[in-house]
Design a protein around this motif. Structure first.
Motif, mmCIF file in Angstrom:
data_model
loop_
_atom_site.group_PDB
_atom_site.id
_atom_site.type_symbol
_atom_site.label_atom_id
_atom_site.label_comp_id
_atom_site.label_asym_id
_atom_site.label_seq_id
_atom_site.Cartn_x
_atom_site.Cartn_y
_atom_site.Cartn_z
ATOM 1 N N SER A 238 -0.716 -0.846 7.006
ATOM 2 C CA SER A 238 -0.513 -0.301 5.672
ATOM 3 C C SER A 238 -1.627 -0.784 4.776
ATOM 4 O O SER A 238 -2.470 -1.588 5.191
ATOM 5 C CB SER A 238 0.840 -0.739 5.125
ATOM 6 N N ASP B 179 5.555 1.861 -5.131
ATOM 7 C CA ASP B 179 5.085 1.065 -6.274
ATOM 8 C C ASP B 179 6.089 -0.038 -6.597
ATOM 9 O O ASP B 179 7.293 0.156 -6.452
ATOM 10 C CB ASP B 179 4.945 1.972 -7.521
ATOM 11 N N VAL C 50 -2.340 -1.972 0.609
ATOM 12 C CA VAL C 50 -1.746 -2.269 -0.690
ATOM 13 C C VAL C 50 -2.862 -2.516 -1.695
ATOM 14 O O VAL C 50 -3.869 -3.148 -1.371
ATOM 15 C CB VAL C 50 -0.833 -3.525 -0.601
ATOM 16 N N GLY D 243 1.953 -3.545 -8.024
ATOM 17 C CA GLY D 243 1.352 -3.191 -6.739
ATOM 18 C C GLY D 243 1.743 -1.802 -6.281
ATOM 19 O O GLY D 243 2.658 -1.177 -6.816
ATOM 20 N N ASP D 244 1.030 -1.351 -5.273
ATOM 21 C CA ASP D 244 1.185 0.022 -4.802
ATOM 22 C C ASP D 244 0.963 0.031 -3.290
ATOM 23 O O ASP D 244 -0.124 -0.302 -2.814
ATOM 24 C CB ASP D 244 0.129 0.874 -5.528
ATOM 25 N N VAL D 245 2.014 0.376 -2.544
ATOM 26 C CA VAL D 245 1.885 0.486 -1.097
ATOM 27 C C VAL D 245 1.514 1.935 -0.780
ATOM 28 O O VAL D 245 2.218 2.848 -1.207
ATOM 29 C CB VAL D 245 3.209 0.122 -0.389
ATOM 30 N N THR E 272 0.267 1.485 -12.200
ATOM 31 C CA THR E 272 -0.193 2.029 -10.917
ATOM 32 C C THR E 272 -0.905 3.359 -11.167
ATOM 33 O O THR E 272 -0.773 3.969 -12.229
ATOM 34 C CB THR E 272 0.971 2.228 -9.925
ATOM 35 N N MET F 8 7.121 -2.387 0.876
ATOM 36 C CA MET F 8 7.087 -2.873 -0.506
ATOM 37 C C MET F 8 8.110 -4.002 -0.689
ATOM 38 O O MET F 8 7.807 -5.027 -1.312
ATOM 39 C CB MET F 8 7.371 -1.702 -1.454
#
Lengths: 709, 118
Positions: free
Chosen positions: A579, A514, A581, A531-533, A650, A544
């Motif tokens: 990934s 995050d 996001v 954001g959130d990976v 998040t 991130m």
């Protein structure tokens, strides 16, 4: 009397003379009148000594009443056939006899006495007793699960059955290659010297175990000629019977019977001993299997329990300390754990003692006298070779040899060291250290089985240590990275009140991906992103970091929200690692009081109106980044009144097990509605109220309150 | 990036075939612990070039790694659709706007009909 009669009588007399059965007669007054040579052999009296004596001299006192009953029957003309009873010899010995008694009629028809044929059935009687005993042994042993009880039953029955004066049972201790006496009766204290006999010793019991053959040694001279070791033994036994205890074809012990008298062993006696020993061997084997099965089960439980305890810590030193306290007193009276240090040295990390009062002593020994790195045995050698060491029996001479000086020797002797084992702590092919286990007060001698258990425990511990080390490295790196990537402090753009918070996932869990960021552009716009990976650990934190840096650039350049997000998605396409996001990105123009935002696969931000009403900003939803081929990111916009507050977060803040997203969102809306006015107050409140019961996930929250310009 | 509620693999995956289409039924929790299994399965099905229907009706929890596994797995597929009810998976697909990119149906039959002649 005719010649014929004479001849017939002579013939009869010859038969009586040569009979193996005792034949005698008595008259009306029960006085003995005739007595053949077999009667002399049976009862010990010569004819001259017996004739004229009353028959009662042969009747043991406890059978005195029997005489009267016999007389009554004889004088009423009846025969007594095969009466099994006891008689007493001139020497006072009791013999078992079978009697056939017939009345003798005088020529006038009157009964004038009786003839008696007596057969010695002592041996028959003994044989019957032994048969009964064997049956009894079988029954008793069938229920015996403890080996001690089996040994007891064996000796209780074998001694009287053969009339032995002493007896002993020895069992092989496989580790020390010794025959250990586990039970004995009737011997003097000198039996102590045979308590542990090396299997190769020249002694009757060890020979029987080596050969698997029974030994029947009838005479003292024969015995001493064959076993010179026994010559000067104080118990000078005349005869010995030794029968091995055999299971699955392999002798594992022996039972010995000793006799003061020189005696032969009858076939029947030998058969009894062999049968009894076989029964006992089965029972002992059964108890051994039972005990080892139970031990294996207990050990398995122990290892399972231990591995749970060990795995529950991610701290190396703590894990090893737990290991030491798990091992004591379960498999050692005291225990020391050393880790491989620099230059082949060792570093003592834990010491535990079953007796808390003696812990200091063990500690002192390990710290004052650390193992010599060049030692050919002990922890340094085990760490070097990765192979365990087992010292079943440690004699004082070995201690003296190992001691560095007088003080060292004193410490070791005071702690005690009867037996020891050192096992490697090996994980993924690397030996990290060694665990030394010592048996002292308990007097236990470690066996192969103990060594296996210790190795099993050490394997689990080493894995836990290895995990803790790896985790420690990665966790530290990821936390450092994430902390470094998140803004140390947020700017305070004119006309706004901002606050943010980042909560790492709970202790013992990997770091997440995050992030949040907030910048003020040259054009005076305030840009925010949360954001959130997807994923965890160093990989997620690294991605991130790259995304945050890039996105900060797009925001500072003044990219419109949808364009900035699209650029980030394109950037992700260049990453080696796939990934995903999700994010919310917004841009506030304080002058125009206008907010433009993109919600890409992310939970909706919330807005709290000046009046206190809270709603979700769902807007035009856009897909997550990094997963679709040609995604379209759409932005939405809204007017913002001064006093309004925007909350970005998040999913860790709202997700709960077995609960809908809508329910989580409703809770967050409620918390925000009741939260204090300031951005800082709001962040604190929602984190306090929702963070406590959150899933083990990281959480990022940003609040932006628009004050107006 | 949440871990499943219990942090361990609680996922049940089942494959079936309906004409040219393959159906993968997902039950349980699709999270950090279990999503690699779904990824592996989708990887394998990609090479079969079949139309894929992913049935999430029995799925009780999806976290972002689960979502990533679905989306990464679906990307190379010729035809991909998802079936889910009113529960968490449906909510998540709407919230993340994935329902605007990938066809989402309420039942497997609907998905198969839309996918093409069975």
């Amino acid at each position: 009397m005719t010649d014929n009669e004479h001849s017939s009588r002579g013939h009869f007399a010859a038969i009586v003379e040569s009979s193996d059965d005792a034949i005698l007669s008595w008259d009306r007054k029960t006085t003995i009148t005739t007595w053949n040579p077999a009667a002399e052999r049976l009862y010990g009296y010569r004819a001259a000594e017996a004739i004229g004596k009353p028959i009662s001299i042969l009747i043991p006192p406890h059978r005195a009443g029997e005489e009267q009953r016999i007389l009554e029957r004889v004088f009423s003309g009846e025969r007594v056939d095969h009466l099994e009873t006891e008689r007493v010899t001139m020497g006072g010995r009791t013999v078992d006899v079978s009697l056939t008694i017939a009345p003798i009629r005088e020529p006038d028809g009157e009964i004038g006495g009786a003839s008696v044929i007596a057969r010695d059935i002592t041996e028959r009687q003994r044989a019957r007793e032994r048969a009964e005993r064997l049956q009894q042994v079988t029954v008793e042993l069938a229920g015996a699960l403890r080996p001690e009880r089996t040994v007891e039953v064996l000796l209780e029955n074998a001694l009287p059955a053969l009339g032995a004066d002493a007896g002993a049972v020895g069992l092989v201790d496989a580790d020390s290659e010794q025959l250990e006496l586990v039970g004995s009766v009737g011997y003097s204290d000198s039996v102590a010297q045979f308590e542990r006999m090396p299997l190769d010793a020249d002694l009757p019991m060890t020979e029987a175990v080596r050969t698997g053959e029974a030994l029947w040694l009838a005479g003292g001279a024969e015995l001493r000629a064959r076993y010179p070791n026994l010559t000067d033994h104080p118990d000078r036994w005349a005869s010995l019977a030794i029968v091995p205890l055999v299971a699955g074809g392999a002798p594992f012990g022996a039972v010995a019977l000793s006799f003061r008298e020189t005696r032969e062993f009858l076939r029947d006696e030998r058969a009894f001993m062999l049968a009894t020993a076989a029964q006992a061997a089965h029972a002992l084997e059964r108890s051994r299997l039972f005990a080892s099965e139970r031990r294996r089960r207990e050990q398995l439980d122990f290892v399972v329990e231990a591995s749970e305890v060990l795995a529950s810590s991610l701290d190396v030193d703590e894990t090893l300390e737990r290991l030491a306290f798990l091992a004591v007193p379960r498999i050692g009276d005291w225990c020391a754990i050393d880790l491989a240090g620099d230059n082949g040295g060792t570093r003592n990390v834990a010491v535990a003692h079953a007796d808390p009062d003696r812990l200091a002593l063990a500690d002192e020994l390990r710290t004052r006298y650390p193992p010599d790195p060049s030692s050919p045995r002990g922890a340094p050698n085990v760490i070097r070779t990765g192979r365990p060491e087992l010292f079943s029996t440690i004699g004082d001479e070995l201690i003296v040899e190992a001691a560095v000086d007088g003080e060292h020797l004193r410490l070791i002797r005071e702690l005690g060291m009867a037996s020891a084992m050192v096992v490697p702590l090996t994980a993924r092919g690397r030996t990290l250290g060694a665990m030394t286990l010592v048996a002292a007060e308990s007097g236990h001698h470690y066996t192969r089985e103990d060594l296996e258990l210790a190795q099993e425990l050490a394997r689990h511990a080493a894995l836990a240590v290895d995990n803790a080390t790896l985790y420690g490295r990665e966790h530290e790196a990821a936390v450092t990275l994430q902390r470094a990537l998140l803004p140390a402090s947020l700017p305070s753009p004119k006309g706004t009140d901002v606050a943010a918070s980042y909560l790492p996932a709970g202790p013992g869990l990997e770091i997440g991906g995050d992030w949040y960021d907030l910048v003020e552009t040259d054009a005076g716009q305030v840009a925010v992103v949360v954001g959130d990976v997807a994923g965890r650990g160093l990989a997620a934190a690294t991605i991130m970091g790259r995304l945050r840096t890039a996105f900060r650039g797009y925001m500072l350049e003044g990219s419109r929200p949808a364009a900035a997000v699209e650029r980030l998605d394109a950037l992700m396409g260049d990453f080696d690692e796939a990934s995903m996001v999700t994010l919310v990105h917004l841009s506030l123009d304080p002058v125009k009081r206008r907010v433009e935002y993109v919600r890409a696969g992310h939970p909706p931000p919330l807005i709290r109106d000046p009046g206190g009403g809270v709603r979700e900003l769902n807007g035009e939803g856009s897909p997550p980044l990094g997963v679709l081929r040609d995604p379209i990111f759409r932005s939405s916009s809204l007017e913002l009144e001064p006093g309004s507050l925007l909350l970005l977060y998040t999913d860790g803040l709202i997700e709960r097990p077995a609960e809908s997203i809508a329910a989580g969102l409703a809770r967050l809306r409620g918390a925000l509605a009741d939260a204090p006015e300031s951005a800082e107050g709001c962040v604190q409140r929602v984190v306090e109220q929702l963070g406590a019961e959150a899933l083990p996930d990281d959480i990022a929250v940003v609040a932006l309150r628009f004050l107006g310009v | 990036v949440a871990v499943g509620s219990r942090g361990r693999d609680e996922l049940d995956l089942r494959e079936s075939t309906a004409g040219p289409a393959r159906i993968v039924s997902v039950a349980g929790e699709l999270d950090l612990a279990s999503s690699p299994r779904l990824s592996a399965l989708l990887d394998r099905l990609c090479s079969e070039r079949a139309a894929l229907v992913l049935d999430l009706t029995g799925c009780t929890f999806i976290d972002s790694t689960g979502l990533a596994a679905i989306l990464h797995g679906a990307r190379p597929l010729v035809s991909f659709s998802v079936v889910c009810g009113d529960g968490v998976p449906g909510e998540l697909l709407r919230m993340t706007a994935i329902d605007q990119t990938i066809p989402v149906y309420a039942a497997v039959d609907e998905a198969l009909t839309a996918t093409g002649p069975a």
